[in-house]
Write an enzyme that holds these catalytic residues in place. Structure first.
Site, PDB file in Angstrom:
ATOM      1  CD  GLU A   1      -0.181 -11.515  55.494  1.00  0.00           C
ATOM      2  OE1 GLU A   1      -1.357 -11.346  55.125  1.00  0.00           O
ATOM      3  OE2 GLU A   1       0.778 -10.974  54.927  1.00  0.00           O
TER       4      GLU A   1
ATOM      5  CD  GLU B   1       3.432 -13.151  51.979  1.00  0.00           C
ATOM      6  OE1 GLU B   1       2.788 -12.126  51.678  1.00  0.00           O
ATOM      7  OE2 GLU B   1       2.891 -14.219  52.319  1.00  0.00           O
TER       8      GLU B   1
HETATM    9  C1  GBH Z   1      -0.034 -10.953  51.837  1.00  0.00           C
HETATM   10  O1  GBH Z   1      -0.994 -10.225  52.517  1.00  0.00           O
HETATM   11  C2  GBH Z   1      -0.521 -12.352  51.671  1.00  0.00           C
HETATM   12  O2  GBH Z   1       0.149 -13.240  52.550  1.00  0.00           O
HETATM   13  C3  GBH Z   1      -0.454 -12.866  50.258  1.00  0.00           C
HETATM   14  O3  GBH Z   1      -1.219 -14.017  50.149  1.00  0.00           O
HETATM   15  C4  GBH Z   1      -0.894 -11.754  49.327  1.00  0.00           C
HETATM   16  O4  GBH Z   1      -1.041 -12.202  48.026  1.00  0.00           O
HETATM   17  C5  GBH Z   1       0.155 -10.684  49.395  1.00  0.00           C
HETATM   18  O5  GBH Z   1       0.382 -10.267  50.705  1.00  0.00           O
HETATM   19  C6  GBH Z   1      -0.146  -9.470  48.549  1.00  0.00           C
HETATM   20  O6  GBH Z   1      -1.306  -8.832  48.980  1.00  0.00           O
HETATM   21  O7  GBH Z   1      -3.494  -2.784  57.210  1.00  0.00           O
HETATM   22  O8  GBH Z   1      -3.650  -0.888  55.746  1.00  0.00           O
HETATM   23  O9  GBH Z   1      -2.148  -2.658  55.203  1.00  0.00           O
HETATM   24  C7  GBH Z   1      -0.935  -8.840  52.371  1.00  0.00           C
HETATM   25  C8  GBH Z   1      -0.917  -8.080  53.651  1.00  0.00           C
HETATM   26  C9  GBH Z   1      -2.328  -7.113  55.233  1.00  0.00           C
HETATM   27  C10 GBH Z   1      -2.215  -6.154  53.081  1.00  0.00           C
HETATM   28  C11 GBH Z   1      -3.622  -6.413  55.489  1.00  0.00           C
HETATM   29  C12 GBH Z   1      -3.495  -5.436  53.323  1.00  0.00           C
HETATM   30  C13 GBH Z   1      -4.898  -4.501  55.030  1.00  0.00           C
HETATM   31  C14 GBH Z   1      -4.780  -3.039  54.901  1.00  0.00           C
HETATM   32  N1  GBH Z   1      -2.153  -7.377  53.829  1.00  0.00           N
HETATM   33  N2  GBH Z   1      -3.662  -5.193  54.723  1.00  0.00           N
HETATM   34  S1  GBH Z   1      -3.450  -2.305  55.839  1.00  0.00           S
END
Ligand code: GBH
Length: 448
Positions: A161, A356
């Site tokens: 990511e 994931e």
């Molecule tokens: C993943 O990130 C990670 O890789 C992991 O470490 C984590 O524990 C898991 O997911 C659960 O959270 O753009 O509106 O979605 C999560 C992906 C991307 C979710 C950025 C939150 C920001 C808001 N993330 N996102 S939005």
């Protein structure tokens, strides 16, 4: 039903599960530093114990084998295997060697992520992703790891990511290192991060026989409400890949994946960021775009989209009867796993692996001592049905559930639970949730 070669797995990451943050010569990472300021984490917790997997890795592997997964995706902590003088730390390497041997005993294929956000603090102090030597440090680290795991690991993922690293870590200050970059710094850092990826790919190809390599961005697909509307589909596709110069450009898809898969930044990058983007040479672009085997992608949520009267796309809040994720960004949009792979394949033309996908639930231990989480099972099934559907149209090779355990959920701390296995952080007890047994059944049946 998926193809019999389909890879069912699950994912974790070093800082989120290992604990033992100063054992056996591990040096501090930016997350050790960041969590010291209790205000950075919603519940004031940190990863100093987490799932205690550094100690309990043999138990972890037993649980994986009971689950029946063919593959386990975990990450290596750079700060465990390289010391403050940039030399290998054999004790840290031994942990991962032992883990991989244990996986091998149970016939579970390791998928190793090299960078899941825990940069050594001493490297951050030297400028982190703004340091033009960071890609050489990353190359050296990759060289050490691939040699130590020779014969044990052939599947590598360079970086998890990039969007979150940049947007949350270097703009929103919600993640470590909690730095706020200017646009000029941001573009420079993104370019250096892509060079880290490129140099790692080179080393992996050189050191590892029959290697497979990818990187694992995340994205949030746009899902057309009217599935037969071709105009709407095209608009969703275009918006998904569009690079827009707003606050969220570090969170976008094409700024990373176009250079990696298509050999250059999106066309408008050069005009949108005129005067502030770093110098980008042909050699850099060649380095960044070496052929990869798969498109990994982390997908959790998406947005339903419709066309308004003026024929422009509009977001629609429409979640008919689905469970709600216990974290504000996780809306249940199962077609994420249909449209996401479709868009990615259409543009980049490589087989897809879901690195994931998972559900955050307010899990509790019931009176009967068990954890009943029908919402998670419902999520997994709804999403896998869509993935199965798209796998008849584009090549989809695998699915990794996030996560094996409840674990340290970054700025949210220990209260947000994504696991198939419940963690009692006080006692260290691990309780298999109902969804664990449901996912096991799905794996045994080769699908829903
Ligand atoms: C993943 O990130 C990670 O890789 C992991 O470490 C984590 O524990 C898991 O997911 C659960 O959270 O753009 O509106 O979605 C999560 C992906 C991307 C979710 C950025 C939150 C920001 C808001 N993330 N996102 S939005």
């Amino acid at each position: 039903m998926f193809d019999s070669k389909f890879i069912f797995g699950c994912s974790t990451a070093s800082y989120q599960i290992e604990g033992s943050i100063d054992k056996d010569g591990k040096v501090p990472s930016i997350w050790d530093t960041f969590t010291k300021n209790k205000k950075n984490i919603a519940d004031g917790t940190d990863g100093s114990i987490a799932c205690d997997s550094y100690i309990k890795y043999k138990d972890d592997v037993k649980i994986l084998s009971e689950l029946g997964v063919k593959a386990y995706r975990f990450s290596i902590a750079w700060c465990r295997v390289i010391d403050n003088n940039n030399n290998p730390n054999q004790k840290g390497l031994d942990y991962y060697i032992n883990l991989c041997k244990e996986l091998k005993n149970y016939n579970i294929r390791p998928f190793v992520t090299l960078y899941h956000w825990d940069m050594p603090e001493w490297l951050e102090d030297l400028g982190g992703f703004l340091n033009d030597s960071i890609s050489d440090y990353f190359m050296h680290y990759t060289d050490v790891v691939t040699k130590a795991l020779d014969g044990l690991v052939s599947d590598y993922i360079t970086i998890n990511e990039p969007q979150v690293i940049m947007q949350l870590g270097h703009r929103d200050c919600a993640h470590a290192p909690g730095v706020k970059f200017s646009d000029k710094e941001m573009l420079h850092a993104i370019h250096n991060l892509l060079k880290c990826h490129g140099k790692a790919v080179k080393v992996i190809r050189k050191n590892v026989k029959n290697s497979t390599v990818g990187f694992a961005p995340c994205s949030r697909p746009l899902v057309p409400v009217d599935k037969s509307d071709k105009v709407l589909y095209q608009k969703c596709y275009d918006y998904f890949f569009e690079l827009r110069n707003d606050y969220y450009y570090p969170n976008m898809v094409a700024i990373y994946s176009d250079p990696v898969f298509l050999g250059d930044y999106p066309k408008n990058y050069y005009e949108v960021f005129k005067g502030i983007h770093p110098e980008i040479t042909k050699e850099d672009l060649e380095l960044i775009s070496q052929p990869l085997d798969y498109i990994y992608q982390n997908f959790y949520s998406g947005n339903y989209i419709r066309l308004n009267k003026d024929n422009n796309i509009e977001f629609e809040d429409f979640y008919p009867g689905f469970p709600e994720g216990n974290i504000e960004w996780l809306q249940v949009v199962p077609e994420t796993l249909y449209y996401g792979p479709k868009y990615l394949y259409e543009r980049y033309k490589k087989p897809i692996i879901i690195s994931e996908n998972g559900f955050c639930n307010n899990d509790v231990i019931s009176l009967d001592g068990k954890v009943h989480d029908p919402e998670r099972t419902d999520y997994i099934k709804r999403y896998l049905i869509e993935l199965d559907k798209v796998s008849k149209e584009v090549p989809v090779l695998g699915y990794f559930y996030w996560s094996l355990f409840d674990n340290f959920e970054w700025s949210y701390g220990l209260k947000k639970r994504f696991g198939l296995v419940y963690m009692n952080y006080k006692t260290g007890e691990r309780i298999k949730k109902d969804s664990f047994f449901e996912y096991k059944k799905i794996i045994e049946n080769g699908g829903i």
